[in-house]
Design a protein around this motif. Structure first.
Motif, PDB file in Angstrom:
ATOM      1  N   PRO A 192       0.800  -1.224   0.000  1.00 45.72           N
ATOM      2  CA  PRO A 192       0.000   0.000   0.000  1.00 45.72           C
ATOM      3  C   PRO A 192       0.833   1.274   0.000  1.00 45.72           C
ATOM      4  CG  PRO A 192       0.189  -0.841   2.220  1.00 45.72           C
ATOM      5  CD  PRO A 192       0.859  -1.854   1.326  1.00 45.72           C
ATOM      6  N   MET A 193       0.209   2.348  -0.489  1.00 44.63           N
ATOM      7  CA  MET A 193       0.789   3.670  -0.311  1.00 44.63           C
ATOM      8  C   MET A 193       0.496   4.125   1.118  1.00 44.63           C
ATOM      9  SD  MET A 193      -0.137   7.307  -2.082  1.00 44.63           S
ATOM     10  CE  MET A 193      -1.706   7.386  -1.217  1.00 44.63           C
ATOM     11  N   PRO A 194       1.525   4.460   1.901  1.00 44.04           N
ATOM     12  CA  PRO A 194       1.278   4.952   3.252  1.00 44.04           C
ATOM     13  C   PRO A 194       0.946   6.438   3.247  1.00 44.04           C
ATOM     14  CG  PRO A 194       3.635   4.794   2.864  1.00 44.04           C
ATOM     15  CD  PRO A 194       2.952   4.319   1.604  1.00 44.04           C
ATOM     16  N   CYS A 195      -0.102   6.814   3.947  1.00 43.85           N
ATOM     17  CA  CYS A 195      -0.470   8.227   4.088  1.00 43.85           C
ATOM     18  C   CYS A 195      -0.011   8.686   5.466  1.00 43.85           C
ATOM     19  CB  CYS A 195      -1.977   8.412   3.923  1.00 43.85           C
ATOM     20  SG  CYS A 195      -2.571   8.016   2.274  1.00 43.85           S
ATOM     21  N   PHE A 196       1.039   9.476   5.498  1.00 43.91           N
ATOM     22  CA  PHE A 196       1.680   9.869   6.756  1.00 43.91           C
ATOM     23  C   PHE A 196       1.020  11.113   7.347  1.00 43.91           C
ATOM     24  CE2 PHE A 196       5.085   7.784   4.267  1.00 43.91           C
ATOM     25  CZ  PHE A 196       5.407   6.762   5.146  1.00 43.91           C
ATOM     26  N   ASN A 197       0.561  11.008   8.557  1.00 45.16           N
ATOM     27  CA  ASN A 197      -0.051  12.133   9.258  1.00 45.16           C
ATOM     28  C   ASN A 197       1.060  13.046   9.768  1.00 45.16           C
ATOM     29  OD1 ASN A 197      -1.417  13.882  10.929  1.00 45.16           O
ATOM     30  ND2 ASN A 197      -2.385  12.297  12.172  1.00 45.16           N
ATOM     31  N   LEU A 198       1.283  14.173   9.099  1.00 51.22           N
ATOM     32  CA  LEU A 198       2.397  15.054   9.459  1.00 51.22           C
ATOM     33  C   LEU A 198       1.991  16.217  10.360  1.00 51.22           C
ATOM     34  CD1 LEU A 198       4.595  15.321   6.244  1.00 51.22           C
ATOM     35  CD2 LEU A 198       4.507  13.546   7.994  1.00 51.22           C
ATOM     36  N   VAL A 199       0.741  16.655  10.249  1.00 49.68           N
ATOM     37  CA  VAL A 199       0.273  17.764  11.089  1.00 49.68           C
ATOM     38  C   VAL A 199      -1.033  17.339  11.756  1.00 49.68           C
ATOM     39  CG1 VAL A 199      -0.543  20.149  11.159  1.00 49.68           C
ATOM     40  CG2 VAL A 199       1.378  19.543   9.669  1.00 49.68           C
ATOM     41  N   SER A 249       8.430   4.035  -5.966  1.00 51.79           N
ATOM     42  CA  SER A 249       8.348   2.816  -6.778  1.00 51.79           C
ATOM     43  C   SER A 249       8.222   1.563  -5.919  1.00 51.79           C
ATOM     44  CB  SER A 249       9.576   2.696  -7.682  1.00 51.79           C
ATOM     45  OG  SER A 249      10.769   2.709  -6.901  1.00 51.79           O
ATOM     46  N   THR A 250       8.539   1.681  -4.628  1.00 50.22           N
ATOM     47  CA  THR A 250       8.402   0.563  -3.688  1.00 50.22           C
ATOM     48  C   THR A 250       7.902   1.116  -2.357  1.00 50.22           C
ATOM     49  OG1 THR A 250      10.657   0.788  -2.793  1.00 50.22           O
ATOM     50  CG2 THR A 250      10.374  -0.641  -4.733  1.00 50.22           C
ATOM     51  N   PHE A 251       7.435   0.221  -1.494  1.00 50.32           N
ATOM     52  CA  PHE A 251       7.015   0.669  -0.175  1.00 50.32           C
ATOM     53  C   PHE A 251       8.215   1.193   0.615  1.00 50.32           C
ATOM     54  CE2 PHE A 251       6.115   0.171   4.334  1.00 50.32           C
ATOM     55  CZ  PHE A 251       4.912   0.854   4.429  1.00 50.32           C
ATOM     56  N   ARG A 252       9.343   0.544   0.463  1.00 47.63           N
ATOM     57  CA  ARG A 252      10.546   1.007   1.164  1.00 47.63           C
ATOM     58  C   ARG A 252      10.895   2.439   0.758  1.00 47.63           C
ATOM     59  NH1 ARG A 252      14.451  -0.942   4.214  1.00 47.63           N
ATOM     60  NH2 ARG A 252      13.522  -3.029   4.121  1.00 47.63           N
ATOM     61  N   GLU A 253      10.814   2.733  -0.524  1.00 44.89           N
ATOM     62  CA  GLU A 253      11.094   4.096  -0.983  1.00 44.89           C
ATOM     63  C   GLU A 253      10.043   5.063  -0.445  1.00 44.89           C
ATOM     64  OE1 GLU A 253      12.005   6.613  -5.096  1.00 44.89           O
ATOM     65  OE2 GLU A 253      10.980   4.679  -5.221  1.00 44.89           O
ATOM     66  N   ALA A 254       8.792   4.614  -0.366  1.00 42.90           N
ATOM     67  CA  ALA A 254       7.728   5.458   0.183  1.00 42.90           C
ATOM     68  C   ALA A 254       8.009   5.810   1.641  1.00 42.90           C
ATOM     69  CB  ALA A 254       6.385   4.747   0.061  1.00 42.90           C
ATOM     70  N   MET A 255       8.504   4.841   2.393  1.00 40.85           N
ATOM     71  CA  MET A 255       8.865   5.106   3.792  1.00 40.85           C
ATOM     72  C   MET A 255       9.979   6.142   3.877  1.00 40.85           C
ATOM     73  SD  MET A 255       7.018   3.622   6.084  1.00 40.85           S
ATOM     74  CE  MET A 255       8.094   4.080   7.430  1.00 40.85           C
ATOM     75  N   GLN A 256      10.953   6.025   2.997  1.00 40.39           N
ATOM     76  CA  GLN A 256      12.050   6.989   2.983  1.00 40.39           C
ATOM     77  C   GLN A 256      11.518   8.388   2.668  1.00 40.39           C
ATOM     78  OE1 GLN A 256      15.606   5.914   0.740  1.00 40.39           O
ATOM     79  NE2 GLN A 256      15.916   8.053   0.149  1.00 40.39           N
ATOM     80  N   MET A 257      10.635   8.499   1.681  1.00 36.59           N
ATOM     81  CA  MET A 257      10.053   9.795   1.334  1.00 36.59           C
ATOM     82  C   MET A 257       9.278  10.382   2.504  1.00 36.59           C
ATOM     83  SD  MET A 257       8.610   9.250  -2.545  1.00 36.59           S
ATOM     84  CE  MET A 257       9.714   9.024  -3.938  1.00 36.59           C
ATOM     85  N   GLY A 258       8.536   9.543   3.203  1.00 34.75           N
ATOM     86  CA  GLY A 258       7.783  10.019   4.351  1.00 34.75           C
ATOM     87  C   GLY A 258       8.679  10.526   5.459  1.00 34.75           C
ATOM     88  N   ALA A 259       9.742   9.778   5.737  1.00 28.79           N
ATOM     89  CA  ALA A 259      10.675  10.181   6.797  1.00 28.79           C
ATOM     90  C   ALA A 259      11.394  11.477   6.426  1.00 28.79           C
ATOM     91  CB  ALA A 259      11.679   9.060   7.057  1.00 28.79           C
ATOM     92  N   GLU A 260      11.805  11.595   5.171  1.00 26.83           N
ATOM     93  CA  GLU A 260      12.513  12.803   4.745  1.00 26.83           C
ATOM     94  C   GLU A 260      11.600  14.029   4.797  1.00 26.83           C
ATOM     95  OE1 GLU A 260      15.785  10.669   1.757  1.00 26.83           O
ATOM     96  OE2 GLU A 260      13.966  11.576   0.918  1.00 26.83           O
ATOM     97  N   THR A 261      10.347  13.855   4.392  1.00 22.76           N
ATOM     98  CA  THR A 261       9.397  14.967   4.452  1.00 22.76           C
ATOM     99  C   THR A 261       9.102  15.348   5.893  1.00 22.76           C
ATOM    100  OG1 THR A 261       8.387  14.216   2.382  1.00 22.76           O
ATOM    101  CG2 THR A 261       7.113  15.759   3.718  1.00 22.76           C
ATOM    102  N   TYR A 262       8.964  14.363   6.744  1.00 23.13           N
ATOM    103  CA  TYR A 262       8.689  14.587   8.168  1.00 23.13           C
ATOM    104  C   TYR A 262       9.796  15.429   8.811  1.00 23.13           C
ATOM    105  CZ  TYR A 262       7.421  13.335  13.012  1.00 23.13           C
ATOM    106  OH  TYR A 262       7.049  13.355  14.335  1.00 23.13           O
ATOM    107  N   HIS A 263      11.030  15.061   8.551  1.00 18.48           N
ATOM    108  CA  HIS A 263      12.150  15.796   9.156  1.00 18.48           C
ATOM    109  C   HIS A 263      12.336  17.174   8.530  1.00 18.48           C
ATOM    110  CE1 HIS A 263      13.351  12.688  11.918  1.00 18.48           C
ATOM    111  NE2 HIS A 263      13.259  11.789  10.954  1.00 18.48           N
TER     112      HIS A 263
END
Length: 451
Positions: free
Chosen positions: A156-163, A186-200
């Motif tokens: 799945p695409m993870p929807c990260f709650n940032l605010v 392109s992968t869930f692992r990459e999606a997690m990385q994008m979420g973490a980078e956006t979060y920080h």
């Protein structure tokens, strides 16, 4: 699925020999229920989550009342598992989840599970799924996939709650959750990385623009800055995505949880409901049509791909108007309006209220009933958005369920707090196990059950 194919599926019964329960604590420090179910294959555990923003038609969560734990204790539900449910299901086969869930519902005998408690029933249903998977000799997500009729499994695409705002945070922000959605991974692992980078990146922006005290987090790990304007929150996330170098790859979502701001007596949405009366502004008191126009404007200005509960749970008309206007580009998800309930989803389909349903297993009380609601959505080409609750535990059941259903997207909070990351980390493990067969939903996240 090369890795899975190496396993030999067993066809042995998983007779239930013992059922136990206990009171534990969730991520908000409130009590919740844990169930342990024993078969010849071992003892299998499930923890039940709890919501703060809840729909009026959710299955009944049994709490004790009284003075102990501010009335939120679950001792009665624990007793119901041990003394009522346990003796009734001893000797039953945990592999046959449909029959077991039907028995649990019959044992309760109410339409809302108020006799035994949906929390008591759900804990048994989830633990039985784990026992059934062990008896079958397969991972939980494979077992649940067969239970759902074997749709294609996708990551799945993870929807990260940032605010965080609404009832999940102590700021004046009226809308409850603002998401970052890595559609371009392109992968869930990459999606997690994008979420973490956006979060920080967002954390750094908040510190620069609003001070260190705006980097505290809410119930679901998202930041709870001193904001009152929803558009300011959207702008901040857009800026964080840009700072992280992910423009065009990460889109936005929002869960206003509009029932919390709806004034039933006046029939208006009060976007200043968290402010003192003297500070509330007339322009932030809106009728349904005003709020429809507001969201149409926001969808035109920002890369918005998902809106959950943009109106009150009783306001089918406004939901339908918004879906008709922007539903082609934006997934409109019903949560409180449907409560993962087949009958309510049927009404939503007939009235064309939304184009997707939020799936929360504790809203309905059994795994089988949640899957039935999912199947109805798939039949009508609706999206299914799997969700955690704001009061969570370390239980990772919904991670396996999301993959099993091919639901395409889920939310489990920010990439922060272990009760949230437990689900995301389980998905990383599943993706690794699936190997080359692990398809990431990405921009097709709305194709739930139809990949």
């Amino acid at each position: 699925m090369a890795t899975i194919a190496k396993r030999t599926r067993r066809n042995v019964p998983a007779k239930i020999t013992k059922v136990h329960a206990r009171e534990i604590y969730d991520s908000r420090g409130n009590p919740t229920l844990e169930v342990e179910l024993t078969t010849p294959d071992g003892t299998f555990r499930a923890d039940v989550p709890s919501g703060a923003s809840t729909g009026d038609k959710e299955a009944h969560e049994l709490r004790d009342g009284g003075a102990r734990l501010s009335g939120k204790g679950v001792a009665k539900a624990v007793t119901n598992v041990i003394d009522v449910i346990g003796p009734a299901i001893l000797g039953q086969d945990a592999i046959d989840i449909a029959s077991l869930d039907a028995q649990l519902c019959a044992l309760d005998g109410t339409t809302d599970k108020s006799k035994l408690g949906a929390n008591a029933i759900l804990g048994v249903s989830m633990a039985a799924c784990r026992a059934g998977a062990a008896a079958a000799g397969e991972p939980l997500y494979v077992f649940l996939n067969r239970l759902a009729g074997s749709p294609k499994m996708v990551m799945p695409m993870p929807c990260f709650n940032l605010v965080n705002g609404g009832v999940h945070a102590g700021n004046a922000l009226p809308f409850q959750e603002f998401f970052a959605c890595p559609t371009g991974a392109s992968t869930f692992r990459e999606a997690m990385q994008m979420g973490a980078e956006t979060y920080h990146a967002l954390k750094a922006l908040l510190k620069e623009q609003h001070g260190l005290d705006s980097t505290g987090v809410g119930d679901e790990g998202g930041f709870a800055p001193k904001l009152s304007s929803p558009e300011d929150a959207l702008k901040l996330i857009v800026s964080a995505v840009e700072r992280a170098g992910l423009t065009g790859k990460v889109t936005l979502g929002c869960d206003p949880a509009a029932s919390e701001m709806y004034d039933k007596d006046r029939g208006v949405y009060n976007l200043d409901f968290k402010k003192p009366a003297a500070e509330q502004q007339p322009e932030n008191i809106m009728k349904g049509d005003d709020l429809v126009a507001y969201w149409v404007e926001m969808a035109g200005k920002y890369p918005l791909t998902l809106l959950e509960d943009p109106f009150d749970q009783s306001d089918f008309e406004s939901h339908a108007k918004l879906t008709a206007q922007i539903g082609g580009n934006v997934e409109i998800v019903g949560d409180d309006i449907f409560c993962t309930n087949v009958q309510l989803v049927k009404e939503g389909i007939e009235r064309r209220a939304t184009n997707a349903m939020l799936l929360k297993v504790n809203q309905i009380g059994t795994v089988t009933e949640a899957i039935a609601a999912y199947k109805l959505c798939v039949e009508h080409e609706w999206g299914v958005f799997v969700s955690h609750r704001s009061g969570e535990t370390e239980d990772t059941f919904i991670a396996d369920l999301t993959v099993a259903l091919g639901a395409g997207h889920l939310k489990s909070g920010a990439p922060c707090r272990s009760e949230r990351l437990a689900k995301y980390n389980q998905l990383l493990r599943i993706e690794e196990e699936l190997g080359a067969d692990a398809q990431y939903a990405g921009t097709d996240f709305r194709k739930s059950g139809r990949f």
